[in-house]
Design a protein around this motif. Structure first.
Motif, PDB file in Angstrom:
ATOM      1  N   HIS A   1       4.610  30.363  11.230  1.00 22.00           N
ATOM      2  CA  HIS A   1       5.072  29.215  10.374  1.00 22.00           C
ATOM      3  C   HIS A   1       6.580  29.030  10.940  1.00 22.00           C
ATOM      4  O   HIS A   1       7.104  29.622  11.458  1.00 22.00           O
ATOM      5  CB  HIS A   1       4.948  29.411   8.929  1.00 22.00           C
ATOM      6  CG  HIS A   1       3.572  29.961   8.795  1.00 22.00           C
ATOM      7  ND1 HIS A   1       2.394  29.089   8.424  1.00 22.00           N
ATOM      8  CD2 HIS A   1       2.843  31.054   8.322  1.00 22.00           C
ATOM      9  CE1 HIS A   1       1.254  29.685   8.166  1.00 22.00           C
ATOM     10  NE2 HIS A   1       1.504  31.052   8.043  1.00 22.00           N
TER      11      HIS A   1
ATOM     12  N   LEU B   1      -0.622  25.708   9.529  1.00 24.44           N
ATOM     13  CA  LEU B   1       0.583  26.011  10.061  1.00 24.44           C
ATOM     14  C   LEU B   1       1.541  25.224   8.801  1.00 24.44           C
ATOM     15  O   LEU B   1       1.101  24.246   8.108  1.00 24.44           O
ATOM     16  CB  LEU B   1       0.984  24.785  11.126  1.00 24.44           C
ATOM     17  CG  LEU B   1       2.433  24.741  11.199  1.00 24.44           C
ATOM     18  CD1 LEU B   1       3.144  25.987  11.723  1.00 24.44           C
ATOM     19  CD2 LEU B   1       2.687  23.664  12.394  1.00 24.44           C
TER      20      LEU B   1
ATOM     21  N   MET C   1       0.659  32.073   3.239  1.00 25.84           N
ATOM     22  CA  MET C   1       0.904  32.098   4.714  1.00 25.84           C
ATOM     23  C   MET C   1       0.587  33.165   5.376  1.00 25.84           C
ATOM     24  O   MET C   1       0.034  33.221   6.603  1.00 25.84           O
ATOM     25  CB  MET C   1       2.234  31.712   4.646  1.00 25.84           C
ATOM     26  CG  MET C   1       2.890  30.358   4.270  1.00 25.84           C
ATOM     27  SD  MET C   1       4.692  30.160   4.098  1.00 25.84           S
ATOM     28  CE  MET C   1       5.346  30.757   5.662  1.00 25.84           C
TER      29      MET C   1
END
Length: 328
Positions: free
Chosen positions: A47, A151, A132
């Motif tokens: 990320h 992403l 995430m």
């Protein structure tokens, strides 16, 4: 897989990434660094945290990238009154059937723009960053895995501090890269004005690749060769942020409060492989590592009060480390 085969695959999929970059460039002017870092995130599964003032086309970049890949895009505008359910979703009660159904939140997408993440309270930040890290969320008793590629590109304003909740170091460490986005040059800004306010039709972004092809390219990136000397160099750069004395950088003693963890070494090597791939090479060089080191390390290094009193920035310290750690 032998060398000719890997070279052939790199040529094929790096050409795909070049088409993707060129398609996005039909609408965007400049911001090559932002596009490059997003591609590295896509190719490694990491990320990206972007720091820059509003109006630098961050939203436009991610939405254009999503259209060019023919995949989903979701934008989350963070505010101080948000709840975790506003991000990941919640269970909704159906009074007629006396049952609960799951309402998915905006996190269920492929490319996500987390706008002004530092405006969200700690619980919301934690919910997003856990999603995430785990690539999944649990709503009620059900666990949902995200589709790949996944992403998150988060943004934060480096100037405005009122009404913000800065990300703790342990949470910001979840981001592979932290890129600083600056103003465009005068020439680029003139092109932006001509393109967006010139009275002409704004170019439409066409799909030039697919999520499946991005995942295939990711598999090729993992096969990029990295010599042991380059691996050692990567580790030496990261360890220098934790122990400058052992790295023979005496000028940095008492300058660093907290250095980067081994996760930084992993991310830096992965990012170096993606950088080599984007340049069409089947091997990593020290140049790849040096090019990505500031973006991988700047949010993982905390300076002492002494360093801040002397006017040193994190980027100054990282640059000094890169200048002094011997290159193989």
């Amino acid at each position: 897989m032998n060398a000719p085969q890997i070279d052939e695959q790199i040529a094929k999929y790096s050409e795909t990434c070049s088409r993707l970059t060129n398609e996005v460039a039909r609408l965007l002017v400049g911001q090559e660094t932002m596009v490059s870092r997003l591609l590295i995130g896509l190719l490694t599964g990491g990320h990206v945290l972007l720091e820059g003032v509003p109006g630098l086309a961050k939203t436009l970049t991610v939405s254009s990238l999503a259209r060019a890949i023919r995949t989903d895009f979701s934008r989350i505008q963070f505010t101080p009154d948000m709840l975790p359910a506003d991000v990941i979703g919640t269970e909704v009660f159906n009074p007629k059937e006396a049952t609960y159904s799951v309402k998915r939140g905006p996190i269920f997408s492929n490319l996500i723009l987390a706008d002004e993440i530092n405006r969200a309270p700690a619980k919301v930040q934690a919910a997003l960053l856990e999603a995430m890290q785990e690539r999944q969320v649990t709503i009620g008793t059900e666990t949902f895995r995200f589709e790949q590629p996944f992403l998150v590109m988060a943004t934060q304003n480096p100037i405005e501090q009122e009404g913000t909740y800065p990300l703790p170091e342990a949470q910001v460490d979840r981001f592979m890269l932290k890129a600083r986005i600056d103003y465009p040059s005068r020439e680029d800004e003139r092109k932006i004005v001509d393109r967006m306010a010139g009275g002409k039709a704004i170019p439409e972004i066409s799909a030039v690749t697919s999520p499946e092809e991005i995942l295939e390219a990711r598999a090729v990136v993992e096969k990029i060769w990295c010599d042991d000397k380059v691996r050692d160099y990567t580790i030496d750069v990261v360890r220098a942020t934790r122990d400058a004395a052992s790295a023979a950088i005496a000028s940095l003693e008492n300058m660093i409060e907290m250095g980067a963890s081994p996760r930084a070494s992993i991310y830096l090597l992965q990012a170096g492989k993606a950088h080599a791939f984007l340049e069409g090479r089947s091997y990593v060089t020290p140049h790849d590592i040096k090019s990505l080191a500031p973006d991988v390390l700047r949010h993982r290094v905390v300076l002492t009060y002494e360093a801040e009193a002397e006017g040193k920035s994190v980027d100054d310290v990282i640059r000094h480390i890169l200048d002094n750690v011997p290159v193989p």
